[in-house]
Design a protein around this motif. Structure first.
Motif, PDB file in Angstrom:
ATOM      1  N   ALA A  97      96.739  50.460 -53.046  1.00  0.00           N
ATOM      2  CA  ALA A  97      97.587  51.191 -52.867  1.00  0.00           C
ATOM      3  C   ALA A  97      98.789  50.602 -51.937  1.00  0.00           C
ATOM      4  O   ALA A  97      99.542  51.328 -51.381  1.00  0.00           O
ATOM      5  CB  ALA A  97      96.943  52.562 -51.948  1.00  0.00           C
ATOM      6  N   ALA A  98      98.703  49.330 -52.197  1.00  0.00           N
ATOM      7  CA  ALA A  98      99.596  48.518 -51.122  1.00  0.00           C
ATOM      8  C   ALA A  98     100.829  48.870 -51.551  1.00  0.00           C
ATOM      9  O   ALA A  98     101.902  49.048 -50.419  1.00  0.00           O
ATOM     10  CB  ALA A  98      99.454  47.190 -51.203  1.00  0.00           C
ATOM     11  N   SER A  99     101.214  49.160 -52.750  1.00  0.00           N
ATOM     12  CA  SER A  99     102.731  49.389 -53.284  1.00  0.00           C
ATOM     13  C   SER A  99     103.141  50.589 -52.492  1.00  0.00           C
ATOM     14  O   SER A  99     104.213  50.703 -52.219  1.00  0.00           O
ATOM     15  CB  SER A  99     102.846  49.233 -54.874  1.00  0.00           C
ATOM     16  OG  SER A  99     104.022  49.662 -55.058  1.00  0.00           O
ATOM     17  N   TYR A 100     102.289  51.701 -52.708  1.00  0.00           N
ATOM     18  CA  TYR A 100     102.657  52.899 -52.159  1.00  0.00           C
ATOM     19  C   TYR A 100     103.025  52.760 -50.747  1.00  0.00           C
ATOM     20  O   TYR A 100     104.016  53.373 -50.107  1.00  0.00           O
ATOM     21  CB  TYR A 100     101.483  53.823 -52.450  1.00  0.00           C
ATOM     22  CG  TYR A 100     101.600  55.095 -51.674  1.00  0.00           C
ATOM     23  CD1 TYR A 100     102.471  56.324 -51.948  1.00  0.00           C
ATOM     24  CD2 TYR A 100     100.556  55.633 -50.722  1.00  0.00           C
ATOM     25  CE1 TYR A 100     102.482  57.572 -51.454  1.00  0.00           C
ATOM     26  CE2 TYR A 100     100.411  56.691 -49.972  1.00  0.00           C
ATOM     27  CZ  TYR A 100     101.467  57.784 -50.374  1.00  0.00           C
ATOM     28  OH  TYR A 100     101.481  58.928 -49.840  1.00  0.00           O
ATOM     29  N   GLY A 101     102.162  52.101 -49.865  1.00  0.00           N
ATOM     30  CA  GLY A 101     102.248  52.252 -48.317  1.00  0.00           C
ATOM     31  C   GLY A 101     103.592  51.416 -48.103  1.00  0.00           C
ATOM     32  O   GLY A 101     104.177  51.647 -47.070  1.00  0.00           O
ATOM     33  N   GLY A 111      96.936  59.743 -58.172  1.00  0.00           N
ATOM     34  CA  GLY A 111      96.422  58.856 -57.251  1.00  0.00           C
ATOM     35  C   GLY A 111      98.063  57.893 -57.115  1.00  0.00           C
ATOM     36  O   GLY A 111      98.972  58.254 -57.384  1.00  0.00           O
ATOM     37  N   PRO A 112      97.719  56.667 -56.452  1.00  0.00           N
ATOM     38  CA  PRO A 112      99.007  55.884 -56.423  1.00  0.00           C
ATOM     39  C   PRO A 112      99.489  55.757 -57.812  1.00  0.00           C
ATOM     40  O   PRO A 112      98.841  55.840 -58.898  1.00  0.00           O
ATOM     41  CB  PRO A 112      98.491  54.550 -55.805  1.00  0.00           C
ATOM     42  CG  PRO A 112      97.254  55.070 -55.127  1.00  0.00           C
ATOM     43  CD  PRO A 112      96.561  56.087 -55.870  1.00  0.00           C
ATOM     44  N   GLN A 147     101.237  62.512 -55.913  1.00  0.00           N
ATOM     45  CA  GLN A 147     101.020  61.202 -55.410  1.00  0.00           C
ATOM     46  C   GLN A 147     101.704  60.386 -56.189  1.00  0.00           C
ATOM     47  O   GLN A 147     102.470  59.387 -55.892  1.00  0.00           O
ATOM     48  CB  GLN A 147      99.829  60.770 -54.782  1.00  0.00           C
ATOM     49  CG  GLN A 147      99.744  59.503 -53.951  1.00  0.00           C
ATOM     50  CD  GLN A 147      98.370  59.002 -53.571  1.00  0.00           C
ATOM     51  OE1 GLN A 147      97.558  59.867 -53.684  1.00  0.00           O
ATOM     52  NE2 GLN A 147      98.436  57.787 -53.159  1.00  0.00           N
ATOM     53  N   ALA A 148     101.598  60.288 -57.557  1.00  0.00           N
ATOM     54  CA  ALA A 148     102.092  59.543 -58.467  1.00  0.00           C
ATOM     55  C   ALA A 148     103.324  59.876 -59.092  1.00  0.00           C
ATOM     56  O   ALA A 148     103.752  61.174 -59.072  1.00  0.00           O
ATOM     57  CB  ALA A 148     101.027  59.249 -59.682  1.00  0.00           C
TER      58      ALA A 148
END
Length: 394
Positions: free
Chosen positions: A51-55, A240-241, A266-267
């Motif tokens: 989920a790093a890209s999301y954060g 999800g992400p 979220q997506a």
């Protein structure tokens, strides 16, 4: 002995100088190089892992707003000029890490506001944020985070239950009534499923399969999808992400699934498109939230242009919502006449919304409700014939 005494005498003025320098730049409201006082905002979110890209995209919105505010000379409160800085910590999407990060941010940086982009982290911080007196700026559409009675929590995006009716109606009319549910295994994903599935059944649909996917561990979804598709669903509920959700949708198409996708909020459709081949072909029949770049709010065009120039890609809602939230909190501080007291700042968030400049309204947020949730019109989009179209939500 004489040598040690000489060294001690030499060290004394050096230590005095260091102490003076520290005293002139440390503590609450510390001075920057230009003499302005600094307000430190906190962030805990996934900056590593799946989920790093999301954060990272949530953090970008905060950083862009801070760069603009500081570049324009900061902001004034009670005759004092302040600039902003952000202290960001990685929690890998884990609630316990988010809580530990929040305690560290409060103790070390005296942050009056901490941003968190996942419901698990938000709820973990709600155990102690009132006692430690900091505002949780929660980027989650989970209604429960503002139904806990927490007096210092702000829910930034709209509640997800506003999507249930348009998502269900569109998908049933276009594809059919049989639904297979495969959301992310996180608490947020399970809460979404617990809201959607009863609504689907109440509308006359049938839930033919229920499972979940752990995006932190699973990268090949063949077995999960094979089991789901054996029930011959018309629609898949996934989310999800953006990146792993897109890969899940892509593998579903590779396995022959030709139905529709209900995409958990979220997506994001535009981010998923980039993962599956830079077109919406594989996402035909998907319904989800309206991508920011297709929105028509007063401040959206300027923000999109600045974001593209800085990052060479389109912004998503994560960046947009966090960008506008920083400006809202700054206006709240100005109205409160205070940059440190979380209760005073929170009490003036409506003033922050009312005083927000039009060119910063990347989203038009009408008000903050009695529970701390931002109120705005839900905007829904679907993919038809390879294009994004708006679906009217009643």
């Amino acid at each position: 002995m004489i040598k040690r005494l000489l060294m001690s005498f030499l060290l004394i003025p050096m230590l005095l100088l260091a102490a003076c320098a520290q005293g002139s730049s440390g503590g609450d409201g510390s001075s920057s190089g230009g003499g302005d006082k600094v307000v430190t905002l906190g962030f805990t979110g996934p900056l590593s892992g799946p989920a790093a890209s999301y954060g990272e995209k949530t953090l970008r919105g905060i950083e862009m707003a801070i760069e603009e505010i500081n570049g324009n000379g900061g902001f004034e409160v009670n005759g004092e000029t302040y600039t902003l800085k952000i202290e960001s910590l990685d929690d890998q999407y884990l609630p316990n890490e988010a809580a530990a990060n929040a305690q560290r941010l409060v103790q070390e940086s005296q942050t009056p506001i901490i941003f968190s982009p996942h419901s698990g982290g938000i709820m973990a911080m709600q155990v102690f944020n009132e006692q430690d007196e900091f505002i949780i700026a929660g980027y989650s559409s989970e209604p429960a985070i503002t139904e806990q009675g927490n007096s210092l929590t702000v829910r930034i995006p709209p509640r997800y239950d506003g999507y249930l009716e348009p998502f269900t109606e569109y998908s049933m009319e276009r594809f059919g009534t049989k639904l297979a549910s495969i959301p992310t295994v996180t608490q947020y994903g399970q809460d979404w499923a617990n809201a959607l599935l009863p609504h689907w059944e109440a509308a006359g649909g049938e839930v033919v399969h229920e499972s979940s996917v752990d995006f932190s561990k699973d990268t090949d979804f063949f077995t999960i999808l094979t089991n789901a598709l054996e029930s011959n669903p018309d629609v898949l509920f996934i989310g999800g992400p953006s990146e792993p959700t897109a890969k899940l949708a892509q593998q579903a198409r590779e396995l022959g699934f030709g139905g529709g996708f209900i995409i958990m909020d979220q997506a994001k459709l535009d981010e998923m498109k980039l993962v599956v081949g830079d077109s919406y072909e594989l996402l035909e029949g998907s319904i989800g939230t309206m991508p920011l770049i297709h929105s028509e709010f007063p401040g959206t065009p300027q923000f999109v242009e600045k974001y593209r120039e800085k990052y060479n890609e389109d912004p998503g809602s994560e960046a947009g919502y966090h960008y506008v939230s920083v400006y809202i909190f700054v206006e709240a501080m100005k109205a409160a006449g205070n940059v440190e007291d979380a209760k005073e700042i929170y009490a003036h968030i409506q003033d922050g919304l009312d005083n927000l400049p039009e060119d910063k309204q990347v989203y038009v947020i009408e008000e903050i409700d009695e529970n701390g949730g931002f109120v705005m019109t839900v905007r829904v989009a679907a993919v038809e014939n390879g294009e994004i179209i708006e679906i009217t939500a009643d």
